[in-house]
Structures are given as C-alpha cells and as structure tokens.
Motif scaffolding. Structure first.
Motif, PDB file in Angstrom:
ATOM      1  N   ASP A   1       0.853  -1.189   0.000  1.00 32.52           N
ATOM      2  CA  ASP A   1       0.000   0.000   0.000  1.00 32.52           C
ATOM      3  C   ASP A   1       0.890   1.242   0.000  1.00 32.52           C
ATOM      4  O   ASP A   1       1.606   1.505   0.980  1.00 32.52           O
ATOM      5  CB  ASP A   1      -0.900  -0.025   1.239  1.00 32.52           C
ATOM      6  CG  ASP A   1      -1.995   1.027   1.209  1.00 32.52           C
ATOM      7  OD1 ASP A   1      -1.774   2.111   0.623  1.00 32.52           O
ATOM      8  OD2 ASP A   1      -3.059   0.768   1.785  1.00 32.52           O
ATOM      9  N   ALA A   2       0.856   1.996  -1.087  1.00 26.18           N
ATOM     10  CA  ALA A   2       1.696   3.176  -1.243  1.00 26.18           C
ATOM     11  C   ALA A   2       1.323   4.291  -0.270  1.00 26.18           C
ATOM     12  O   ALA A   2       2.158   5.128   0.062  1.00 26.18           O
ATOM     13  CB  ALA A   2       1.600   3.704  -2.675  1.00 26.18           C
ATOM     14  N   ARG A   3       0.089   4.297   0.200  1.00 22.55           N
ATOM     15  CA  ARG A   3      -0.369   5.384   1.068  1.00 22.55           C
ATOM     16  C   ARG A   3       0.308   5.374   2.427  1.00 22.55           C
ATOM     17  O   ARG A   3       0.622   6.436   2.965  1.00 22.55           O
ATOM     18  CB  ARG A   3      -1.885   5.304   1.266  1.00 22.55           C
ATOM     19  CG  ARG A   3      -2.677   5.411  -0.041  1.00 22.55           C
ATOM     20  CD  ARG A   3      -4.133   5.099   0.188  1.00 22.55           C
ATOM     21  NE  ARG A   3      -4.269   3.705   0.652  1.00 22.55           N
ATOM     22  CZ  ARG A   3      -5.434   3.143   0.967  1.00 22.55           C
ATOM     23  NH1 ARG A   3      -6.549   3.835   0.901  1.00 22.55           N
ATOM     24  NH2 ARG A   3      -5.472   1.881   1.361  1.00 22.55           N
ATOM     25  N   ASP A   4       0.529   4.174   2.984  1.00 21.77           N
ATOM     26  CA  ASP A   4       1.011   4.114   4.358  1.00 21.77           C
ATOM     27  C   ASP A   4       2.144   3.117   4.593  1.00 21.77           C
ATOM     28  O   ASP A   4       2.597   2.938   5.712  1.00 21.77           O
ATOM     29  CB  ASP A   4      -0.142   3.804   5.308  1.00 21.77           C
ATOM     30  CG  ASP A   4      -0.837   2.487   4.995  1.00 21.77           C
ATOM     31  OD1 ASP A   4      -0.345   1.723   4.139  1.00 21.77           O
ATOM     32  OD2 ASP A   4      -1.887   2.227   5.608  1.00 21.77           O
ATOM     33  N   GLY A   5       2.609   2.448   3.544  1.00 19.86           N
ATOM     34  CA  GLY A   5       3.702   1.495   3.698  1.00 19.86           C
ATOM     35  C   GLY A   5       3.286   0.168   4.298  1.00 19.86           C
ATOM     36  O   GLY A   5       4.117  -0.563   4.826  1.00 19.86           O
ATOM     37  N   HIS A   6       2.027  -0.157   4.190  1.00 21.18           N
ATOM     38  CA  HIS A   6       1.517  -1.422   4.723  1.00 21.18           C
ATOM     39  C   HIS A   6       1.679  -2.531   3.684  1.00 21.18           C
ATOM     40  O   HIS A   6       1.363  -2.344   2.519  1.00 21.18           O
ATOM     41  CB  HIS A   6       0.042  -1.275   5.095  1.00 21.18           C
ATOM     42  CG  HIS A   6      -0.574  -2.529   5.616  1.00 21.18           C
ATOM     43  ND1 HIS A   6      -0.252  -3.052   6.848  1.00 21.18           N
ATOM     44  CD2 HIS A   6      -1.472  -3.375   5.064  1.00 21.18           C
ATOM     45  CE1 HIS A   6      -0.942  -4.165   7.031  1.00 21.18           C
ATOM     46  NE2 HIS A   6      -1.685  -4.388   5.967  1.00 21.18           N
TER      47      HIS A   6
END
Length: 151
Positions: free
Chosen positions: A66-71
């Motif tokens: 997930d690019a938004r939060d590094g998950h």
C-alpha cells in the motif's frame, strides 16, 4: 521465471495462490475482486513471480504493498513452491519500492508462529508489541535504517 508488476489480468491466479496457503488462511469472499484491484491499481502496487512455461501453474507467488502508508497488504507463495526463493524476491522488490516512496517505516500483520512470521523475522522485521488485530495477526514493522543495514 519472471518478476513483474501484477495486473487485474492476474486476478484468478492471485486468488488461486491465496487460497492454496495453509497458514494465514482467508475465507473465500471476504475480499472482493474490486478491493484487490484497488490495491493493485489505486492504493499501491503488486508483483508476481510468473513461471513460464509451467504445465499447471502460471504464478508462483505475489506481493502487494500500500503506497499510502507502507503497509504490506499481501505476500503469498504457492505452498508447493516454498523454499525456492520466490518469497525473498517478492519481498525485496516490494520493500525497496515502498521505501523509495519516502516511507521510513513499513508494517504488516501475520499469523503468530507461522512460516511467514519466521520469514519476516529473518528479513529484519520486528514485532511492534501491539496486541493481535481482529483476525489474530501479530503486527510487525520494518524501519528503513534496519533495512539498509541488512538488505
């Protein structure tokens, strides 16, 4: 063997691999194709290890971040193909990509005591100490300074 970016055309093979695993199992239907596609095309990026030619299997494994939060949203290898380095290749490309976006800390959750937990620990991930999530997964983190030292 080819490591490439996953597309929605890989959907059937991604589900085949996901439902083949015997740890960190997922109830069919809990995640929709639309949610999978959103993670591949909108929220992040995925990679697959494509086997070519292989008589029965097209994809050995996949990873989605997930690019938004590094998950780390998903990372799975077909159990019949464990131990051949596919997980390591997927992990490295995904972690490098997420850190290249400017994240300094990545996170994921995995089943306690699983092969995946051992894999992530060997790769430098550490438990956060937080309680397991609603699905019983133990949270882990990887910090960029640790990745640079051990990559």
């Amino acid at each position: 063997m080819t490591l490439r970016i996953a597309t929605r055309d890989d959907t059937a093979e991604l589900w085949r691999v996901r439902y083949a695993v015997t740890e960190n199992t997922l109830t069919p239907g809990r995640i929709s194709d639309a949610e999978l596609h959103a993670y591949l095309e909108t929220y992040g990026r995925g990679w697959v290890v494509e086997l070519s030619p292989h008589p029965n299997l097209k994809i050995a494994g996949f990873a989605i971040g997930d690019a938004r939060d590094g998950h780390i949203w998903a990372m799975f290898v077909d159990p019949a193909l464990h131990g051949q380095g596919y997980g390591r290749q997927l992990h490295e490309v995904m972690v490098d990509w997420l850190f290249s976006l400017g994240h300094t800390r990545l996170d994921l959750g995995t089943e306690p005591g699983s092969r995946a937990e051992a894999f992530y620990r060997r790769a430098g991930w550490t438990p956060t100490g937080d309680a397991p999530d609603a699905y019983g997964d133990r949270p882990f983190e990887l910090r960029i300074e640790h990745w640079k030292r051990h990559a």
